[in-house]
Design an enzyme around this catalytic site. Structure first.
Site, short mmCIF file in Angstrom:
data_model
loop_
_atom_site.label_atom_id
_atom_site.label_comp_id
_atom_site.label_asym_id
_atom_site.label_seq_id
_atom_site.Cartn_x
_atom_site.Cartn_y
_atom_site.Cartn_z
N HIS A 143 0.49 -1.41 -0.47
CA HIS A 143 0.30 -0.01 -0.29
C HIS A 143 1.04 1.27 -0.14
O HIS A 143 1.63 1.18 1.04
CB HIS A 143 -1.15 0.27 1.08
CG HIS A 143 -1.83 -1.20 1.05
ND1 HIS A 143 -3.22 -0.75 2.11
CD2 HIS A 143 -2.81 -1.96 0.00
CE1 HIS A 143 -4.02 -1.64 1.11
NE2 HIS A 143 -3.66 -2.41 0.25
N TYR A 197 -8.87 5.32 7.52
CA TYR A 197 -8.40 5.98 9.06
C TYR A 197 -9.67 7.00 10.35
O TYR A 197 -9.64 7.96 9.32
CB TYR A 197 -7.18 6.61 9.94
CG TYR A 197 -6.30 5.46 10.50
CD1 TYR A 197 -5.66 4.76 9.34
CD2 TYR A 197 -5.94 4.84 11.61
CE1 TYR A 197 -4.96 3.87 9.05
CE2 TYR A 197 -5.93 4.14 11.30
CZ TYR A 197 -4.58 3.07 10.35
OH TYR A 197 -3.36 2.20 10.93
N PRO A 243 -2.99 0.36 19.05
CA PRO A 243 -2.42 0.27 17.69
C PRO A 243 -3.03 1.34 16.65
O PRO A 243 -2.57 0.41 15.46
CB PRO A 243 -3.71 -1.18 17.83
CG PRO A 243 -4.87 -0.51 18.48
CD PRO A 243 -3.97 0.58 20.02
N LYS A 264 1.64 0.40 14.93
CA LYS A 264 3.46 -0.20 15.51
C LYS A 264 4.11 -1.25 16.36
O LYS A 264 5.10 -1.78 16.28
CB LYS A 264 3.69 1.36 16.09
CG LYS A 264 4.05 2.06 14.94
CD LYS A 264 5.17 3.01 14.13
CE LYS A 264 5.16 3.44 13.47
NZ LYS A 264 4.86 2.51 11.55
N TYR A 310 4.54 6.69 10.02
CA TYR A 310 3.63 5.46 10.06
C TYR A 310 4.59 4.31 9.17
O TYR A 310 4.81 3.52 9.07
CB TYR A 310 2.31 5.41 8.91
CG TYR A 310 1.38 4.85 8.99
CD1 TYR A 310 0.54 4.74 9.62
CD2 TYR A 310 1.36 3.72 7.99
CE1 TYR A 310 -0.56 3.72 10.17
CE2 TYR A 310 0.17 2.95 8.14
CZ TYR A 310 -0.28 3.02 8.38
OH TYR A 310 -1.57 1.87 8.44
P1 FAD Z 1 3.33 -11.71 21.98
O1 FAD Z 1 2.14 -12.07 19.96
O2 FAD Z 1 2.31 -11.74 22.67
O3 FAD Z 1 3.47 -13.51 21.78
C1 FAD Z 1 4.14 -13.15 22.69
C2 FAD Z 1 4.71 -15.12 23.08
O4 FAD Z 1 4.35 -15.44 24.06
C3 FAD Z 1 2.77 -15.71 22.89
O5 FAD Z 1 3.02 -17.22 22.33
C4 FAD Z 1 2.41 -16.45 24.44
O6 FAD Z 1 1.77 -17.43 24.49
C5 FAD Z 1 3.39 -16.21 24.95
N1 FAD Z 1 3.37 -16.08 26.36
C6 FAD Z 1 3.30 -16.29 27.29
N2 FAD Z 1 3.60 -15.87 28.07
C7 FAD Z 1 4.58 -17.28 28.16
C8 FAD Z 1 5.09 -17.87 29.62
N3 FAD Z 1 4.93 -17.33 30.86
N4 FAD Z 1 6.43 -18.66 28.90
C9 FAD Z 1 6.43 -19.01 27.88
N5 FAD Z 1 5.87 -18.27 26.34
C10 FAD Z 1 4.96 -16.65 26.94
N6 FAD Z 1 0.75 -4.39 15.69
C11 FAD Z 1 1.22 -4.16 13.78
O7 FAD Z 1 2.65 -3.73 14.28
N7 FAD Z 1 1.22 -3.17 13.16
C12 FAD Z 1 -0.80 -3.82 13.02
O8 FAD Z 1 -1.10 -3.59 12.52
C13 FAD Z 1 -0.97 -4.24 14.45
N8 FAD Z 1 -2.77 -4.79 15.09
C14 FAD Z 1 -3.02 -4.86 16.03
C15 FAD Z 1 -4.36 -5.09 15.70
C16 FAD Z 1 -4.42 -5.65 17.83
C17 FAD Z 1 -6.46 -6.25 17.66
C18 FAD Z 1 -3.65 -6.38 18.63
C19 FAD Z 1 -3.78 -6.88 19.72
C20 FAD Z 1 -2.33 -5.94 18.71
C21 FAD Z 1 -2.25 -5.47 17.20
N9 FAD Z 1 -0.39 -5.80 16.72
C22 FAD Z 1 -0.43 -4.04 15.37
C23 FAD Z 1 -0.17 -5.46 17.73
C24 FAD Z 1 1.04 -7.09 17.52
O9 FAD Z 1 0.29 -7.81 17.19
C25 FAD Z 1 2.28 -7.02 18.87
O10 FAD Z 1 2.87 -5.70 19.24
C26 FAD Z 1 2.72 -8.53 18.40
O11 FAD Z 1 1.85 -9.49 18.97
C27 FAD Z 1 3.90 -9.11 18.97
O12 FAD Z 1 4.19 -10.15 19.39
P2 FAD Z 1 5.22 -10.88 20.76
O13 FAD Z 1 5.90 -12.42 19.83
O14 FAD Z 1 5.83 -9.92 21.64
O15 FAD Z 1 3.54 -10.80 22.06
C1 DHB Z 2 -4.52 -3.01 11.01
C2 DHB Z 2 -4.71 -2.56 12.83
C3 DHB Z 2 -3.45 -1.81 12.83
O1 DHB Z 2 -3.75 -1.43 14.61
C4 DHB Z 2 -3.91 -0.45 12.26
O2 DHB Z 2 -3.47 0.54 12.43
C5 DHB Z 2 -4.13 -1.13 10.90
C6 DHB Z 2 -4.46 -2.28 10.51
C7 DHB Z 2 -5.39 -4.53 10.95
O3 DHB Z 2 -5.87 -4.97 12.25
O4 DHB Z 2 -4.88 -4.47 9.91
#
Ligand code: FAD
Ligand code: DHB
Length: 397
Positions: A77, A205, A296, A300, A392
């Site tokens: 995009h 947005y 969100p 980021k 962004y």
């Molecule tokens: P997590 O994905 O939380 O992974 C952590 C892992 O550790 C999990 O598998 C969990 O089960 C495991 N764990 C937890 N506790 C333990 C334990 N005690 N022992 C062993 N394992 C454990 N980010 C973006 O960049 N762009 C977006 O568009 C965006 N949109 C989002 C929309 C929503 C609705 C949400 C909720 C989040 C969004 N995010 C977005 C954020 C993004 O999803 C997170 O930043 C990302 O998942 C972080 O990854 P991580 O691996 O650090 O943590």
């Molecule tokens: C999505 C999530 C976000 O937080 C965002 O800023 C843009 C897109 C998504 O889930 O597609």
């Protein structure tokens, strides 16, 4: 039963995107890695979360050989739409700064990572209970857990805390050695996945009198949409009809039709900003959501995790190959400098695009009109739009 003892170079706690990417990159460079995950493998893939990858994250994945499906099935995009006061404006990233973002779900990133791990002949240890960290200030820190009733200890040179916001890595650091910075927002996002062709070519947005709404997507047949809601609200209060009605109202504008389809997933997520500092304690390094959370709106969260990984991986490799500690010593400070920039941008987007309600409606109305003024400043200024575009599409690591 005696404890199974495993020795490795790096033990990663958490098999989400941060943990699996770190582990994959380190193993690719010949480092021994073990990953400990407390949930099942399907659980880690099935969670619907991030959707937008910034350019630097795409470059990291591509360079690592993880970009094949991303480049064929992901959508590049070159801009987003900002919608307010019945107007819709495009912020043309590519024209402004020659950078882009990719719409590619976190679930797809996870699938690619698991295939890559399988090819490396490697699997995380899944469904591990009672995960705990020990001896973090020594050169032989360890992770203990129980799997199917069997006690296991993994002793490593370093531990990577990639276990997300609710994990055990961050709480394993003594409170006297870490500071938490938090900002909670008075709203959450209700997110849905729907089996319907997106009604837009690029993300919208929108701020509306009723609150924020966003239109994103996962493919040509799956749409992802969000609504600002009360963070305490129960998803049971939101029938599919009510959700579509709110989306129609908030996203509606002249010449636009929002297509509706079956909702396959819906949930409410609260919003907060959080930074824990420092991101290192002894030989434990925090990566991704375990150290920082953003609201969100700026897309980021996952991208910030990739930023941490892009700095930490070469630093660890440098240590293992030459013994040079400069990189690992700089990791926390360098990452936090970048994280605070990302925090600021996420807060800027969130404050600009949501309705804030207090017990003073006149002031709320003033603030809303000021936000509309801010949006007009952005879309009427090439510099304003370029600022948004640069942040962004992501800080260049
Ligand atoms: P997590 O994905 O939380 O992974 C952590 C892992 O550790 C999990 O598998 C969990 O089960 C495991 N764990 C937890 N506790 C333990 C334990 N005690 N022992 C062993 N394992 C454990 N980010 C973006 O960049 N762009 C977006 O568009 C965006 N949109 C989002 C929309 C929503 C609705 C949400 C909720 C989040 C969004 N995010 C977005 C954020 C993004 O999803 C997170 O930043 C990302 O998942 C972080 O990854 P991580 O691996 O650090 O943590
Ligand atoms: C999505 C999530 C976000 O937080 C965002 O800023 C843009 C897109 C998504 O889930 O597609």
């Amino acid at each position: 039963m005696s404890t199974i003892e495993i020795t490795t170079q790096v033990a990663v706690v958490g098999g989400g995107p941060s943990g699996l990417t770190m582990a994959y990159l380190l193993r690719q460079a010949g480092i021994d890695v073990e990953v400990v995950e407390n949930r099942s493998r399907p659980y880690t893939v099935d969670r619907v979360r991030a959707g937008v990858l910034e350019q630097s994250a795409v470059e990291l994945l591509t360079k690592a050989g993880l970009g094949e499906r991303l480049h064929t099935e992901g959508q590049k995009h070159d801009g987003i739409y900002l919608q307010f006061d019945g107007e819709k404006h495009r912020v043309p990233f590519a024209d402004l700064i020659n950078r882009s973002v990719w719409v590619y779900g976190q679930q797809e990133v996870m699938k690619d990572l698991l295939v890559a791990h399988d090819k490396q002949g490697f699997s995380a240890h899944y469904e591990c209970d009672n995960v705990a960290l020990h001896n973090l200030l020594t050169d032989a820190p360890s992770v203990t857990y129980t799997q199917n009733g069997q006690d296991v200890r993994i002793t490593a040179r370093f531990i990577i805390g990639a276990d997300g916001f609710h994990g055990i890595s961050r709480p394993s650091i003594p409170e006297s050695e870490i500071t938490h910075h938090e900002r909670v927002y008075p709203f959450g996002w209700l997110g849905i996945l729907a089996d319907v062709e997106p009604s837009t070519d690029e993300l919208i947005y929108a701020i509306h009198d009723d609150g924020f709404a966003m239109h994103s997507m996962r493919s040509n047949t799956v749409s992802r949409l969000y609504l600002q809601v009360d963070p305490e609200d129960d998803i049971a209060n939101w029938s599919d009809e009510r959700i579509w009605e709110a989306l129609q109202t908030r996203l509606g504008h002249p010449g636009f039709t929002l297509k509706e389809g079956p909702i396959t997933e819906k949930s409410i997520t609260p919003m907060r900003s959080w930074v824990s500092s420092p991101m290192r304690y002894g030989n434990l390094f925090l990566v991704g959501d375990s150290a920082h959370i953003v609201p969100p709106t700026g897309a980021k969260g996952l991208n910030s995790a990739f930023g941490d990984i892009a700095v930490l991986t070469p630093s660890l490799l440098d240590f293992f190959t030459t013994g040079n500690e400069k990189g690992i010593d700089a990791y926390s400070k360098d990452s936090l400098d970048r994280i605070w920039r990302t925090q600021n941008f996420s807060m800027y987007m969130t404050n600009m695009l949501h309705r804030f309600y207090s017990d003073n409606p006149a002031q709320d109305d003033f603030d809303y009109r000021s936000q509309l003024g801010q949006l007009r400043t952005v879309v009427n200024s090439r510099h304003g739009m370029a600022f948004l575009a640069e942040n962004y599409t992501g800080i260049v690591w």
